[in-house]
Design a protein around this motif. Structure first.
Motif, PDB file in Angstrom:
ATOM      1  N   GLU A  57      44.311  96.264  57.131  1.00  0.00           N
ATOM      2  CA  GLU A  57      44.446  95.255  58.187  1.00  0.00           C
ATOM      3  C   GLU A  57      43.133  95.120  58.972  1.00  0.00           C
ATOM      4  O   GLU A  57      42.644  94.018  59.211  1.00  0.00           O
ATOM      5  CB  GLU A  57      45.582  95.667  59.124  1.00  0.00           C
ATOM      6  N   TYR A  58      42.552  96.268  59.340  1.00  0.00           N
ATOM      7  CA  TYR A  58      41.313  96.232  60.117  1.00  0.00           C
ATOM      8  C   TYR A  58      40.173  95.618  59.310  1.00  0.00           C
ATOM      9  O   TYR A  58      39.356  94.851  59.830  1.00  0.00           O
ATOM     10  CB  TYR A  58      40.937  97.639  60.581  1.00  0.00           C
ATOM     11  N   LYS A  61      40.636  91.937  59.194  1.00  0.00           N
ATOM     12  CA  LYS A  61      40.252  91.342  60.488  1.00  0.00           C
ATOM     13  C   LYS A  61      38.737  91.228  60.594  1.00  0.00           C
ATOM     14  O   LYS A  61      38.210  90.212  61.058  1.00  0.00           O
ATOM     15  CB  LYS A  61      40.764  92.225  61.634  1.00  0.00           C
ATOM     16  N   ILE A 183      37.160  92.669  68.171  1.00  0.00           N
ATOM     17  CA  ILE A 183      38.404  92.656  67.387  1.00  0.00           C
ATOM     18  C   ILE A 183      39.055  94.032  67.385  1.00  0.00           C
ATOM     19  O   ILE A 183      40.148  94.201  66.851  1.00  0.00           O
ATOM     20  CB  ILE A 183      38.170  92.126  65.951  1.00  0.00           C
ATOM     21  N   LEU A 294      47.044  87.446  60.436  1.00  0.00           N
ATOM     22  CA  LEU A 294      45.986  88.245  61.082  1.00  0.00           C
ATOM     23  C   LEU A 294      44.940  87.328  61.702  1.00  0.00           C
ATOM     24  O   LEU A 294      44.389  87.614  62.761  1.00  0.00           O
ATOM     25  CB  LEU A 294      45.323  89.170  60.066  1.00  0.00           C
ATOM     26  N   LYS A 295      44.675  86.234  61.010  1.00  0.00           N
ATOM     27  CA  LYS A 295      43.692  85.276  61.505  1.00  0.00           C
ATOM     28  C   LYS A 295      44.116  84.789  62.893  1.00  0.00           C
ATOM     29  O   LYS A 295      43.301  84.662  63.802  1.00  0.00           O
ATOM     30  CB  LYS A 295      43.609  84.107  60.525  1.00  0.00           C
ATOM     31  N   THR A 297      45.822  86.353  65.030  1.00  0.00           N
ATOM     32  CA  THR A 297      45.794  87.386  66.074  1.00  0.00           C
ATOM     33  C   THR A 297      44.372  87.695  66.526  1.00  0.00           C
ATOM     34  O   THR A 297      44.190  88.467  67.458  1.00  0.00           O
ATOM     35  CB  THR A 297      46.423  88.708  65.585  1.00  0.00           C
ATOM     36  N   LEU A 298      43.374  87.133  65.846  1.00  0.00           N
ATOM     37  CA  LEU A 298      41.987  87.436  66.246  1.00  0.00           C
ATOM     38  C   LEU A 298      41.739  86.939  67.666  1.00  0.00           C
ATOM     39  O   LEU A 298      42.123  85.824  68.012  1.00  0.00           O
ATOM     40  CB  LEU A 298      40.996  86.752  65.305  1.00  0.00           C
TER      41      LEU A 298
END
Lengths: 475, 476
Positions: A57-58, A61, A183, A294-295, A297-298
């Protein structure tokens, strides 16, 4: 001859996951040696890796924040080499099919916007840490290994050879660090090794389309070291070329104390890592919907925030850069500005004494800062007194109004009380009064000062001025 | 085993008595056979006592609680020496149990000890063990096969009711065949490899060896199923011993690949396998001649991939963290001397081959080429299973050979000729005895099934088993 400088960077960022990349050991920094290890990160016979989803995930991101193409199919490979800090004698990394490719990062050099292309970004595991009894593994009687670090997730980021000066390399890396911090995927501390950088540099005759022979520089442990080492290499390589010599393709290490680079190994000695697909891990297959999620949540990234601070809040580049570089200050600013506080007063407060105090002791609750600004605006205290209140806010749990009340710091505005002080001051300085009346107007300030002193600095200067004018006129 | 379980259940025999009987048999026979590298007498007796106590309380962990088991010595056992039959690990005591060992302990099985193998499972005769060859209980002048020779011989010699082995190219099935026992190479991923010292991770599987199909199925039921610590086991179903049903062979499509019955196959072996095929046909199975042409490339493909993966997997034995270390003035010399002294000749040979096929200048010609052929083999097997339900072949081209007979490594590698395909394609394969040759040596028959078709393979195996006459009893 003049030369064009061509620089590309290889950056390693340790991800801030709670557990390691391929096992569930803690990643906490600073634990006693070899206390955060298990069969997997020690490479004990028979142990097997399992990918930590958080690390993926990281990394995704990070790839998104660097405008990369995130591949829904990527694969792990083994990079084989012997070294005492490498428990399995191979590193699990991504070679042929990396997680991300084709990104870019924009940043300012002075007022000029630059863009550096990101060739690839992939996941891999960290090695252990060697502690030598001497200065290196070669001249030590013994070396100790701490495997706490082994298996921490890393992302390797490789730039295109787009960078044209040592300073630009530093500014790029600073911007990259800021993006990673925004991030929240790494604490990106070069001194703790959670951000590391190797640089490739070559020189070519100005304007030539043909790249020169590149040299790799390792052991760059600070932003300053990166810039200095590259500056040194530019000088060294141009001197070699001026002499008609040839640059050797090699790896060099930066000697911080001596301020120069030293040859480590030439290309011929470069190891063959015998990469092949990691059979213990299935390929990484990502759900495109998850990536999109995820995009979303940036957070706002540094460059966008800089522009917003300048354009929507009217801040100068200097002020906006401060708030961008210290995102906690930036967040505080935006929160208070949104609540309607005056932008100029706010940024002045944050960049002034507040910055020093907050760095030492941590931030104040935004509500207390807002109240401080409000009581200055209301005239409850003077701007001068606000500094004392600020200091007090870091010491006391009270609100600004409570502090002012407790300390008796309210501005004196009571005309009768002040008139008495004015009269006293005039009576105590008959000489000054007569000289003022004789035309020495600059003595006005002195008289105001006397009143202020009598009022212990709390007098409202506007009222004092009026009263003084009246009393002097009265004669 | 069902009888053993019943005897334990009814209290007619205790786990302690079983373990003592096994220890006694080991004492009497293992001087000749050399199946065990480590016998954990004390540990096994303690576990047996605990099992008896559980049974007394009516808290048996499983129907098999108390039946001792032996573990191939490349499977990690916590606190119990795990050597991989290599000098480099001669004093290595793992700090953790392999998942399969953990599962057997959870089912209450006392661990009797660790069995011999070819060093790091590299071999087909257990002659490459650093701690002496394992002899075939049917003829001590002959090999037990390998690499799980110790497990196969221990079961055949009655030293232990059942055992775990590992199979990378035939290492459970070939020794099972040579020793006249039943052995399963499960579908790739169906059994956790966590704690199993890797030879070639893309091919390795742990499986059961036992006297009968039913017992092998029972042991398999204790170890099968997904393990969160092994990413390659994701989605693998558990396994339950099925209700046996001989009718399963009616209309069963049995593939008989001509390439497995060609030149090089011993005539007695062929005759025995064909006899079993006829029996199946008589019971309603449909024999279908098929072609598995890619099998000609199986051994070369297998060797390329095994050596490549092994060269990487065995690199960790560098003397830094565990195992034997030869001191030296610098790290690289220490690595070289430690490995030079710790590994045997076959291991070194394979590491060098593997290093070569992975090197940048040869990668494409060897490793990558082998991966392409592996894909073709997988495709051919997948197509075959569109037409047939199982594939039946001999397990090995011959019965057990004499110790020292195969001096040329290439000749030894051909022992895996009929077995490597199942590993390369990931399917399951069972070997069981189907008769004896004129010298009284057991002959093995292999039943291959598609991915996760272990139940079918066991069902068919049980029908074959029932039709085979019991051979001469093993006298040691």
């Amino acid at each position: 001859m003049k030369y064009d400088v061509v620089i590309g960077l290889e950056i390693h960022v340790a991800l801030l996951t709670e557990s390691k990349f391929l096992c569930s050991c803690s990643t906490a920094f600073g634990a006693p040696p070899n206390t955060q290890c298990c069969p997997v990160c020690l490479g004990l016979p028979g142990s097997l890796p399992v990918v930590n989803e958080k690390a993926v995930e990281y990394a995704v991101k990070a790839g998104l924040a660097l405008n990369c193409q995130v591949h829904t199919f990527s694969r792990f490979d083994r990079k084989n080499y012997f070294y005492p800090d490498l428990p399995k004698a191979y590193q699990i990394t991504q070679d042929t099919y990396p997680l991300c490719t084709d990104g870019f990062l924009e940043y300012y050099i002075d007022d000029e916007l630059r863009c550096t292309a990101i060739t690839r970004l992939h996941l891999e595991e960290e090695a252990g840490k060697l502690i030598h009894s001497g200065s290196s593994i070669v001249d030590s009687e013994y070396s100790l290994v701490d495997y706490n670090r082994a298996g921490i997730p890393l992302i390797e980021i490789v730039t295109a050879p787009d960078i044209t000066s040592p300073r630009q390399a530093r500014l790029f890396l600073e911007q990259l660090r800021l993006v990673m911090r925004y991030i929240g995927v790494s604490d990106v501390k070069m001194e703790e090794g959670s951000l590391r950088c190797d640089a490739n540099i070559s020189l070519k005759p100005q304007g030539s389309p043909v790249l020169g022979t590149k040299v790799e520089i390792k052991n760059l442990n600070s932003f300053r070291a990166l810039e200095r080492a590259l500056e040194y290499e530019v000088k060294r390589q141009s001197a070699v070329l001026e002499r008609g010599g040839k640059i050797k393709q090699e790896s060099r290490t930066w000697d911080e104390r001596a301020g120069r680079t030293l040859s480590m190994r030439s290309k011929g000695d470069a190891p063959d890592y015998r990469y092949f697909p990691e059979p213990d891990l299935p390929p990484l297959q990502l759900d495109p919907a998850w990536v999109n999620c995820l995009k979303d949540t940036l957070p706002e990234l540094p460059l966008a925030r800089l522009r917003r601070l300048e354009e929507s809040y009217g801040l100068s580049r200097y002020e906006a850069t401060f708030l961008v570089n210290y995102p906690d200050f930036g967040d505080l600013f935006l929160e208070l500005a949104k609540a309607g506080e005056d932008n100029t007063a706010l940024v002045n407060l944050l960049m002034g004494d507040y910055a020093r105090l907050a760095r030492e002791q941590g931030h104040l609750a935004p509500g207390r800062i807002a109240e401080l600004l409000r009581i200055v605006a209301e005239g409850l205290i003077t701007h001068n007194q606000s500094k004392a209140v600020l200091e007090e806010l870091f010491r006391s749990p009270l609100s600004p109004r409570e502090i002012v009340r407790d300390k008796g710091w309210e501005v004196l505005r009571d005309a009768e009380q002040l008139r008495a002080m004015v009269q006293e001051a005039l009576a105590a300085n008959p000489d000054i009064v007569s000289r003022y009346r004789a035309g020495e107007e600059r003595l006005w300030g002195y008289l105001v000062g006397q009143v202020m002193r009598a009022a212990a600095g709390k007098a409202d200067p506007k009222v004092v001025n009026e009263l003084l004018k009246e009393e002097l006129a009265r004669g | 085993m069902r009888e053993l379980a019943e005897l334990l259940q009814t209290g007619q025999v205790s786990s302690t008595e079983l373990v003592i009987a096994c220890l006694e048999q080991i004492k009497q026979t293992d001087g000749v056979i050399n199946a065990f590298l480590t016998v954990d007498e004390q540990g096994a007796l303690e576990q047996a006592a605990q099992s008896d106590a559980r049974r007394a309380r009516g808290e048996a962990l499983s129907p098999w609680d108390g039946i001792p088991v032996a573990i191939k010595d490349n499977i990690s056992t916590r606190g119990l020496r795990t050597t991989c039959a290599s000098r480099i690990l001669r004093n290595y005591h793992p700090v953790y149990d392999a998942t399969v060992v953990e599962r057997l302990k959870q089912a209450g099985l006392p661990i009797l000890g660790k069995t011999n193998l070819d060093e790091f499972a590299m071999g087909s005769s257990t002659e490459y063990s650093a701690f002496g060859v394992t002899k075939n209980p049917h003829d001590p002048a002959r090999v037990a096969g390998g690499s799980s020779g110790g497990s196969a011989a221990a079961v055949a010699a009655g030293q232990v009711p059942w055992a775990l082995g590992t199979d990378t190219g035939g290492s459970i099935r070939q020794p099972s065949s040579f020793c006249g026992v039943v052995g399963l190479k499960p579908t790739y991923g169906r059994v956790s490899r966590y704690g199993v010292v890797a030879l070639a991770p893309s091919l390795d599987q742990v499986g059961p060896l036992a006297k009968t199909v039913e017992e092998a199925a029972a042991l398999f039921s204790l170890i099968a199923g997904e393990d969160p610590r092994d990413a390659t086991s994701a989605g693998a179903p558990a396994f339950q011993v099925p209700r046996w049903n001989a009718a399963v062979v009616q209309g069963l499509r049995v593939g008989v690949p001509e390439e497995f019955f060609s030149s090089g196959l011993n005539a007695e072996v062929e005759a025995a396998v064909r006899r079993s095929l006829r029996t199946l046909e008589e019971q309603g199975a449909v024999l279908k001649p098929i072609s598995l042409a890619t099998n000609d490339y199986a051994i070369d493909t297998y060797l390329t991939l095994v050596t490549a993966e092994a060269s990487s997997c065995l690199a960790r034995f560098d003397g830094v963290r565990y195992g034997e270390r030869v001191a030296a003035p610098d790290a690289n010399t220490m690595f070289a001397k430690t490995r030079g002294a710790g590994f045997g000749a076959e291991v070194k040979r394979r590491i060098m081959l593997g290093t070569y096929v992975l090197s940048a200048s040869h990668y494409e010609a060897y490793y990558e080429q082998a991966q392409r052929v592996r894909t073709l083999i997988k495709l051919e097997i997948a197509r075959a299973f569109e037409q047939v339900d199982v594939i039946i072949t001999p397990t090995t081209p011959s019965t057990a050979f004499r110790i020292g007979e195969k001096r040329n490594p290439l000749e030894m590698y051909l022992s895996d000729l009929y077995t490597a395909t199942a590993n390369l394609s990931g399917i399951c394969a069972l070997s069981l005895p189907c008769g004896y040759d004129s010298q009284g040596l057991p002959i093995g028959l292999q039943i291959m099934g598609d991915h996760y078709q272990e139940e079918l393979v066991f069902q068919v195996g049980r029908v074959v088993e029932a039709s085979v006459e019991r051979g001469p009893k093993v006298e040691v």
